[in-house]
Motif scaffolding. Structure first.
Motif, mmCIF file in Angstrom:
data_model
loop_
_atom_site.group_PDB
_atom_site.id
_atom_site.type_symbol
_atom_site.label_atom_id
_atom_site.label_comp_id
_atom_site.label_asym_id
_atom_site.label_seq_id
_atom_site.Cartn_x
_atom_site.Cartn_y
_atom_site.Cartn_z
ATOM 1 N N GLN A 41 0.872 -1.174 0.000
ATOM 2 C CA GLN A 41 0.000 0.000 0.000
ATOM 3 C C GLN A 41 0.908 1.222 0.000
ATOM 4 O OE1 GLN A 41 -2.787 0.104 3.217
ATOM 5 N NE2 GLN A 41 -3.636 -1.908 2.795
ATOM 6 N N PRO A 42 0.404 2.377 -0.390
ATOM 7 C CA PRO A 42 1.245 3.583 -0.293
ATOM 8 C C PRO A 42 1.743 3.762 1.139
ATOM 9 C CG PRO A 42 -0.759 4.046 -1.530
ATOM 10 C CD PRO A 42 -0.908 2.663 -0.964
ATOM 11 N N ALA A 43 3.054 3.958 1.287
ATOM 12 C CA ALA A 43 3.664 4.041 2.615
ATOM 13 C C ALA A 43 3.023 5.119 3.471
ATOM 14 C CB ALA A 43 5.166 4.281 2.469
ATOM 15 N N ALA A 44 2.788 6.289 2.878
ATOM 16 C CA ALA A 44 2.221 7.395 3.640
ATOM 17 C C ALA A 44 0.835 7.039 4.177
ATOM 18 C CB ALA A 44 2.158 8.652 2.785
ATOM 19 N N GLN A 45 0.069 6.283 3.388
ATOM 20 C CA GLN A 45 -1.276 5.886 3.819
ATOM 21 C C GLN A 45 -1.200 4.929 5.011
ATOM 22 O OE1 GLN A 45 -3.745 4.342 0.634
ATOM 23 N NE2 GLN A 45 -5.034 3.245 2.086
ATOM 24 N N VAL A 46 -0.275 3.956 4.937
ATOM 25 C CA VAL A 46 -0.100 2.995 6.034
ATOM 26 C C VAL A 46 0.288 3.735 7.312
ATOM 27 C CG1 VAL A 46 1.340 1.086 6.877
ATOM 28 C CG2 VAL A 46 0.508 1.064 4.517
ATOM 29 N N GLU A 95 11.131 7.054 -0.066
ATOM 30 C CA GLU A 95 9.694 6.913 -0.339
ATOM 31 C C GLU A 95 9.025 5.888 0.567
ATOM 32 O OE1 GLU A 95 9.399 3.776 -4.033
ATOM 33 O OE2 GLU A 95 9.781 5.889 -4.514
ATOM 34 N N ASP A 96 9.812 5.036 1.247
ATOM 35 C CA ASP A 96 9.201 4.037 2.127
ATOM 36 C C ASP A 96 9.737 4.066 3.565
ATOM 37 O OD1 ASP A 96 11.700 3.099 1.480
ATOM 38 O OD2 ASP A 96 11.063 1.062 1.001
#
Length: 199
Positions: free
Chosen positions: A135-140, A158-159
């Motif tokens: 999943q998008p890292a920022a969302q997690v 980015e992660d």
């Protein structure tokens, strides 16, 4: 006037309860920190407080003898605080809970003594890497930080992100790193330590 450790919390002053041994995760293996160091804790205060004002705050707490020179993390000024002699590791944990109630204190965490004799203070920050391609890292991290009352400070890639904890989080940065490590989609999480000399 000498501080009496029994005044800290009569219920736990006897020291009958054994101390908790703490761990964290590094390179997918569990590392032991041992029990809380009884000579010092790490504190941060409201941003607007000067060093002199911070000293005045800790003078209200008889179990703290002195503040050391502050160390700057990405998101806070952290002070090593020398504790009164004679406290057990259980009493230090009680002292941390007690000083966290002070409105001027933003964060309070323990130190641990490494095998080499270094003192490792649990800073207010921890580093989290999210598994790629899930999943998008920022969302997690947005979901997890909301659930734990922690905050994303910056992105290292980015992660991989730096997060911060404060006294209103579900635990200090060590506890939060361990919590995040056990969550789905998290590849790695570890606390950031402040290395100090005994005061």
């Amino acid at each position: 006037m000498r501080f009496d450790p029994g005044l800290l919390n009569p219920m736990q002053a006897a020291g009958g309860a054994s101390c908790i041994s703490h761990t964290y995760y590094f390179n997918d293996s569990e590392k032991s920190l041992g029990t809380v160091y009884s000579g010092m804790v790490l504190l941060s205060f409201s941003d607007e407080l000067s060093a002199e004002q911070a000293t005045t705050v800790v003078e209200r707490h008889g179990f703290i003898e002195a503040l050391g020179q502050p160390v700057q993390s990405n998101s806070a000024r952290l002070y090593p605080a020398k504790l009164a002699p004679g406290l057990s590791c259980r009493q230090v944990e009680v002292a941390l809970a007690e000083i966290s109630k002070d409105p001027a204190v933003g964060y309070a965490a323990p130190y641990f003594e490494s095998a080499g004799g270094q003192l490792l203070g649990v800073s207010n920050e921890f580093i989290v890497t999210v598994e790629q391609g899930r999943q998008p890292a920022a969302q997690v991290l947005k979901h997890l930080s909301a659930a734990t009352n922690t905050e994303i400070v910056s992105a290292l890639s980015e992660d991989t992100f730096v997060l911060r904890a404060d006294k209103n989080s579900r635990g200090n940065a060590l506890e939060m790193a361990n919590f995040f490590y056990k969550q789905p989609f998290i590849k790695h999480a570890e606390p950031d330590f402040v290395v100090s000399l005994a005061m």
